[in-house]
Write an enzyme that holds these catalytic residues in place. Structure first.
Site, PDB file in Angstrom:
ATOM      1  N   THR A  77      41.608  33.721  34.249  1.00  0.00           N
ATOM      2  CA  THR A  77      42.369  34.359  33.468  1.00  0.00           C
ATOM      3  C   THR A  77      42.335  33.703  31.917  1.00  0.00           C
ATOM      4  OG1 THR A  77      44.014  35.080  35.040  1.00  0.00           O
ATOM      5  CG2 THR A  77      44.940  35.194  32.953  1.00  0.00           C
ATOM      6  N   GLY A  89      45.904  31.494  37.849  1.00  0.00           N
ATOM      7  CA  GLY A  89      46.442  32.195  39.304  1.00  0.00           C
ATOM      8  C   GLY A  89      47.689  31.854  39.523  1.00  0.00           C
TER       9      GLY A  89
END
EC number: 2.3.2.2
Length: 528
Positions: A350, A433
């Site tokens: 991410t 995560g």
């Protein structure tokens, strides 16, 4: 003030505007937009578009997005840009096909990507510069190439085996059959064409027409249930939702509501709020309390959180004083409790960024492919790497996070915003995560409990209680690890750095912005 004789970095400081990202080219893109008079939203969109090119393992336009936006002097706005499963998706449909678990590389792991819907919605409502200007750097890097930085190369090599399984991804990301090395140059010309089309025609260029047709055809070839109607619906899928919040040490912490895991971050903070976490505690004691609060909060997350239309309990119940007191009473200060039952898959790829403009508007922005390179399924004509967010769906009837028609899966990506007395103090986030909720709590505790500056709190050694194991970074000293083991924790040295954070503190009284960016990534905070 940090010890200047030791390796490290100082907080960034600036009087006007600032952006912090995990990649230097993205930070440079954002600061240029801010210097040209763009606002925080403009800078964030420009920076994340660049990251979708130069950090392809971490994020992409084939992914999802969540945003918290705090216009100066106004309330915090939350935008949910997570995609939905196809209308034909259901537990029974997958079971009829012999599927009990959704694989990362399966077409069923791909929900209709929500990022472009979110970007264009946010831009239309709050941006000030045209998209063709905001995408300028991203398009240039995709066409002309960009150098691979050290952390990107590290992640790229770890994903090589999965990339090799997709012929199109293999051709683009493993030239000569090998991953790109740090310092090598890489280009994505097909992605440049898609970005240029979106800059010209908006979200319709992604969710309708040639791009959508190519993506649906690719997914169908992989066994997917996606249709052109699913993608057309995705054009307007991003929508504003009411943020959730809790108070920690006199500050209001804002998170996006489910289907994100922001509620878990608030639950951890609620539990920790009953303990004195100042510096008189040993590192082992502090890690232990954080680990135990994390296990309690994440157990509830895994059992109860999914699409908000299918939650068995309202968020208010999970954040209530009664729930907090019950959870806190279960926590021992001396002995590690039984590990929570983990049912959700691991994922950690991410990008998070934040920006504050000269008018005091602040944005907290996160964009994700889920796994490294997402599903690793590339559509070659468009250059779009499809994410794998549907991997977290359960193929279990009645589960809040069970796959279903147009359902959103549980997400771990969570931007955050800190406010005090109705005034925005800090956009912040910790990518990584599962670690993100725990990371939010650890970072805030460092700043608010221990008086660390932003960079110190970001740099501090990290730990994470996950799946019956307490992962600790090697910077946690051996004596602390031994003490934690004696308390009953199963200690494991983290195989890779835990998360990556960015934050900007708004000191209105001094007319100062202070920023920090994680050395576990390649990026930086810059202002002017």
């Amino acid at each position: 003030m940090r010890d200047l004789f030791r390796a490290g970095r100082s907080e960034a400081m600036a009087p006007n505007a600032m952006i912090a990202t995990s990649h230097p080219l993205a930070t440079a893109t954002g600061i240029a937009v801010l210097r040209e008079g763009g606002n925080a939203v403009d800078a964030a969109i420009a920076a994340v578009a660049t990251q979708c090119v130069v950090e392809p393992q971490m994020t992409g336009i084939g992914g999802d997005c969540f945003v918290l936006y705090a216009p100066a002097g106004r309330d915090v706005i939350a935008l949910n840009g997570s995609g939905r499963a196809p209308a034909a998706a259901s537990v029974s449909t997958l079971k009829e096909r012999g599927i009990d678990e959704i694989a990362q590389t399966s077409a069923h792991a791909v929900t209709v990507p929500g990022a472009i819907s979110a970007w264009t919605r946010l831009h239309a409502d709050h941006g000030s510069m045209p998209l063709d200007r905001l995408f300028r750097d991203a398009i240039a890097y995709a066409e002309g190439g960009y150098p691979i930085t050290a952390r990107v190369a590290f992640d790229w090599e770890r994903a090589a085996a999965l990339l090799a399984d997709d012929e199109h991804a293999r051709g683009l990301f493993l030239p000569g059959g090998k991953p790109i090395r740090a310092g090598d140059r890489h280009a994505q010309p097909a992605l440049a064409r898609t970005l240029r089309a979106i800059a010209r025609d908006g979200a319709a260029a992604f969710y309708r027409g040639a791009v959508a047709e190519a993506l649906v055809a690719r997914l169908k070839a992989l066994g997917g249930l996606h249709t052109l109607d699913d993608f057309a619906d995705g054009e307007t899928a991003a929508g504003y939702v009411t943020p959730i919040s809790s108070n920690y040490r006199g500050y209001d912490v804002f998170e996006c509501p489910p289907n994100g895991q922001g509620v878990a971050a608030l639950m951890i903070l609620n539990v920790l709020g009953g303990f004195d976490l100042a510096d008189r505690l040993t590192l082992a004691e502090r890690i232990h309390l954080h680990a135990e609060a994390t296990k309690l909060a994440y157990h509830h997350r895994d059992v109860l959180i999914g699409d908000p239309e299918h939650l068995p309990h309202p968020v208010e119940t999970l954040l209530s004083a009664d729930t907090t007191a019950t959870l806190r009473a279960r926590l021992s200060r001396e002995i590690a409790g039984r590990p929570a039952l983990w049912h959700e898959p691991e994922h950690a790829d991410t990008v998070y960024l934040c920006a504050v403009d000269r008018d005091g508007n602040a944005v907290s922005f996160i964009n994700s492919l889920f796994h490294s390179f997402g599903s690793t399924r590339l559509e070659p004509a468009t250059g779009v790497v499809l994410h794998s967010r549907g991997f977290s769906f359960r193929v279990i009837e009645g589960h809040p996070n069970a796959i279903g028609p147009r359902k959103r899966p549980m997400h771990t990506i969570i931007p955050a915003m800190l406010r005090k007395d109705g005034r925005t103090i800090m956009p912040f986030g910790v990518m990584g995560g599962h670690y993100q909720a725990a990371g939010h709590a650890a970072f805030l505790s460092g700043v608010l409990d221990r008086g660390m500056d932003l960079q110190e709190a970001i740099d501090a050694p990290r730990s994470f209680a996950f799946d019956g194991v307490l992962d600790v970074e090697p910077t946690v000293d051996e004596a602390t690890r031994e003490r934690l083991a004696a308390m009953g924790h199963k200690i494991q040295l983290a195989a890779s750095p835990l998360g990556g954070a960015q934050a900007i503190w708004i000191d209105a009284e001094r007319g100062l912005l202070r920023g920090g960016s994680d050395p576990r990534k390649d990026g930086m905070a810059l202002g002017f």
